[in-house]
Write a protein that holds these residues in place. Structure first.
Motif, PDB file in Angstrom:
ATOM      1  N   LEU A  96      -5.738  -5.217  -5.620  1.00  0.00           N
ATOM      2  CA  LEU A  96      -5.519  -4.162  -4.630  1.00  0.00           C
ATOM      3  C   LEU A  96      -4.322  -4.535  -3.765  1.00  0.00           C
ATOM      4  O   LEU A  96      -4.052  -5.725  -3.546  1.00  0.00           O
ATOM      5  CB  LEU A  96      -6.767  -3.992  -3.767  1.00  0.00           C
ATOM      6  CG  LEU A  96      -8.013  -3.524  -4.505  1.00  0.00           C
ATOM      7  CD1 LEU A  96      -9.221  -3.578  -3.591  1.00  0.00           C
ATOM      8  CD2 LEU A  96      -7.815  -2.121  -5.040  1.00  0.00           C
ATOM      9  N   ARG A 119     -10.770   1.443  -9.508  1.00  0.00           N
ATOM     10  CA  ARG A 119     -10.678   0.213  -8.710  1.00  0.00           C
ATOM     11  C   ARG A 119     -10.230   0.533  -7.286  1.00  0.00           C
ATOM     12  O   ARG A 119     -10.781   0.012  -6.324  1.00  0.00           O
ATOM     13  CB  ARG A 119      -9.714  -0.765  -9.383  1.00  0.00           C
ATOM     14  CG  ARG A 119      -9.405  -2.002  -8.579  1.00  0.00           C
ATOM     15  CD  ARG A 119     -10.612  -2.914  -8.450  1.00  0.00           C
ATOM     16  NE  ARG A 119     -10.212  -4.140  -7.801  1.00  0.00           N
ATOM     17  CZ  ARG A 119     -10.903  -4.727  -6.850  1.00  0.00           C
ATOM     18  NH1 ARG A 119     -12.056  -4.232  -6.451  1.00  0.00           N
ATOM     19  NH2 ARG A 119     -10.464  -5.835  -6.293  1.00  0.00           N
ATOM     20  N   PHE A 120      -9.236   1.425  -7.156  1.00  0.00           N
ATOM     21  CA  PHE A 120      -8.738   1.778  -5.823  1.00  0.00           C
ATOM     22  C   PHE A 120      -9.814   2.458  -4.976  1.00  0.00           C
ATOM     23  O   PHE A 120      -9.767   2.394  -3.751  1.00  0.00           O
ATOM     24  CB  PHE A 120      -7.507   2.676  -5.916  1.00  0.00           C
ATOM     25  CG  PHE A 120      -6.270   1.965  -6.414  1.00  0.00           C
ATOM     26  CD1 PHE A 120      -6.117   0.590  -6.330  1.00  0.00           C
ATOM     27  CD2 PHE A 120      -5.229   2.701  -6.967  1.00  0.00           C
ATOM     28  CE1 PHE A 120      -4.979  -0.046  -6.788  1.00  0.00           C
ATOM     29  CE2 PHE A 120      -4.073   2.074  -7.425  1.00  0.00           C
ATOM     30  CZ  PHE A 120      -3.951   0.700  -7.334  1.00  0.00           C
ATOM     31  N   ARG A 158      -8.578   4.570  -0.800  1.00  0.00           N
ATOM     32  CA  ARG A 158      -9.854   5.039  -1.362  1.00  0.00           C
ATOM     33  C   ARG A 158      -9.863   6.559  -1.509  1.00  0.00           C
ATOM     34  O   ARG A 158     -10.226   7.090  -2.559  1.00  0.00           O
ATOM     35  CB  ARG A 158     -11.023   4.654  -0.437  1.00  0.00           C
ATOM     36  CG  ARG A 158     -11.636   3.329  -0.680  1.00  0.00           C
ATOM     37  CD  ARG A 158     -12.990   3.180   0.027  1.00  0.00           C
ATOM     38  NE  ARG A 158     -13.101   3.825   1.319  1.00  0.00           N
ATOM     39  CZ  ARG A 158     -12.898   3.217   2.492  1.00  0.00           C
ATOM     40  NH1 ARG A 158     -12.564   1.942   2.543  1.00  0.00           N
ATOM     41  NH2 ARG A 158     -13.046   3.867   3.618  1.00  0.00           N
ATOM     42  N   THR A 175      -2.163  -5.444  -0.534  1.00  0.00           N
ATOM     43  CA  THR A 175      -2.605  -6.281   0.577  1.00  0.00           C
ATOM     44  C   THR A 175      -2.264  -5.727   1.939  1.00  0.00           C
ATOM     45  O   THR A 175      -2.772  -6.207   2.930  1.00  0.00           O
ATOM     46  CB  THR A 175      -1.993  -7.690   0.453  1.00  0.00           C
ATOM     47  OG1 THR A 175      -0.570  -7.563   0.395  1.00  0.00           O
ATOM     48  CG2 THR A 175      -2.525  -8.402  -0.759  1.00  0.00           C
ATOM     49  N   ALA A 214     -11.255   0.019  -2.577  1.00  0.00           N
ATOM     50  CA  ALA A 214     -10.361  -0.643  -1.631  1.00  0.00           C
ATOM     51  C   ALA A 214     -10.896  -0.534  -0.208  1.00  0.00           C
ATOM     52  O   ALA A 214     -11.649   0.389   0.124  1.00  0.00           O
ATOM     53  CB  ALA A 214      -8.964  -0.023  -1.704  1.00  0.00           C
ATOM     54  N   GLN A 215     -10.494  -1.466   0.636  1.00  0.00           N
ATOM     55  CA  GLN A 215     -10.864  -1.395   2.045  1.00  0.00           C
ATOM     56  C   GLN A 215     -10.107  -0.291   2.768  1.00  0.00           C
ATOM     57  O   GLN A 215     -10.616   0.288   3.715  1.00  0.00           O
ATOM     58  CB  GLN A 215     -10.606  -2.740   2.724  1.00  0.00           C
ATOM     59  CG  GLN A 215     -11.580  -3.810   2.325  1.00  0.00           C
ATOM     60  CD  GLN A 215     -11.384  -5.082   3.127  1.00  0.00           C
ATOM     61  OE1 GLN A 215     -10.420  -5.236   3.851  1.00  0.00           O
ATOM     62  NE2 GLN A 215     -12.322  -5.995   2.983  1.00  0.00           N
ATOM     63  N   SER A 216      -8.903  -0.010   2.325  1.00  0.00           N
ATOM     64  CA  SER A 216      -8.084   1.010   2.972  1.00  0.00           C
ATOM     65  C   SER A 216      -8.656   2.405   2.722  1.00  0.00           C
ATOM     66  O   SER A 216      -8.769   2.840   1.576  1.00  0.00           O
ATOM     67  CB  SER A 216      -6.656   0.950   2.418  1.00  0.00           C
ATOM     68  OG  SER A 216      -5.961   2.135   2.738  1.00  0.00           O
ATOM     69  N   GLU A 276       0.817  -1.208   0.000  1.00  0.00           N
ATOM     70  CA  GLU A 276       0.000   0.000   0.000  1.00  0.00           C
ATOM     71  C   GLU A 276       0.855   1.264   0.000  1.00  0.00           C
ATOM     72  O   GLU A 276       0.533   2.225  -0.704  1.00  0.00           O
ATOM     73  CB  GLU A 276      -0.937   0.002   1.205  1.00  0.00           C
ATOM     74  CG  GLU A 276      -1.884   1.180   1.189  1.00  0.00           C
ATOM     75  CD  GLU A 276      -2.925   1.117   2.285  1.00  0.00           C
ATOM     76  OE1 GLU A 276      -3.189   0.036   2.835  1.00  0.00           O
ATOM     77  OE2 GLU A 276      -3.484   2.176   2.596  1.00  0.00           O
TER      78      GLU A 276
END
Length: 187
Positions: free
Chosen positions: A184, A145-146, A155, A186, A149-151, A116
């Motif tokens: 994405l 796509r980003f 995002r 990890t 992301a969960q982050s 990341e």
């Protein structure tokens, strides 16, 4: 800053660059050569954050050194090289040097990193380097796509990139995107 301070700063940075280049040998370092190279590169990347060092780092060809690290297999070297480029990309002359050295392509390639921090530095550097080049179709899809992301950091930075570098008209014209297959980071 006095001329002695400027001279001392340049000499110290020059020593770091020389140490980085000489670290491949087993010269009695406390760290093993890969760890020593990583440590010196991390230090150079940190010095790249200070705009007072930009001229010295350009003179020592550190932007090229950072660019060279982006193609290494060692993910730490890639991360620190990308971080250094991100820091230098704020300086107009460094930015020009990076672009002239095919840096936009090399930085764009780092968007596929599994780390990341590397991806965040790449996005930030692309925002600083060249908006028309940085906002190509592949980069646009990657940022879309980003945004999924969960982050939150990833995002949010992707959203800022899309807003600042692409504009609403282009995003609307893009319509439905096919960025789902882009992996994405990890960590």
């Amino acid at each position: 800053m006095s001329s002695k301070e400027v001279s001392d700063r340049f000499e110290y940075l020059q020593t770091l660059v020389t140490e980085f280049q000489d670290t491949d040998s087993e010269g009695g370092c406390f760290f093993s050569p890969p760890e020593a190279k990583e440590q010196v590169l991390a230090n150079l990347a940190n010095f790249a954050y200070d705009p007072r060092n930009a001229e010295h780092l350009r003179e020592l060809q550190v932007p090229d050194l950072f660019l060279d690290m982006l193609t290494e297999e060692n993910e730490n070297l890639v991360e620190f090289g990308m971080g250094g480029l991100c820091n230098l990309s704020m300086d107009p002359e460094c930015r020009d040097a990076i672009v002239r050295s095919d840096g936009v392509r090399l930085v764009t390639d780092c968007l596929s990193s599994r780390r990341e921090e590397t991806v965040l530095s790449a996005i930030t550097a692309l925002m600083n380097l060249s908006r028309p080049q940085a906002a190509g179709q592949d980069v646009l899809h990657c940022m879309l796509r980003f945004q999924q992301a969960q982050s939150p950091r990833l995002r949010n930075l992707a959203s800022v990139f899309l807003q600042d570098c692409c504009g609403q008209e282009r995003l609307k014209a893009e319509g439905k995107h096919t960025a789902v297959g882009i992996p994405l980071p990890t960590d």
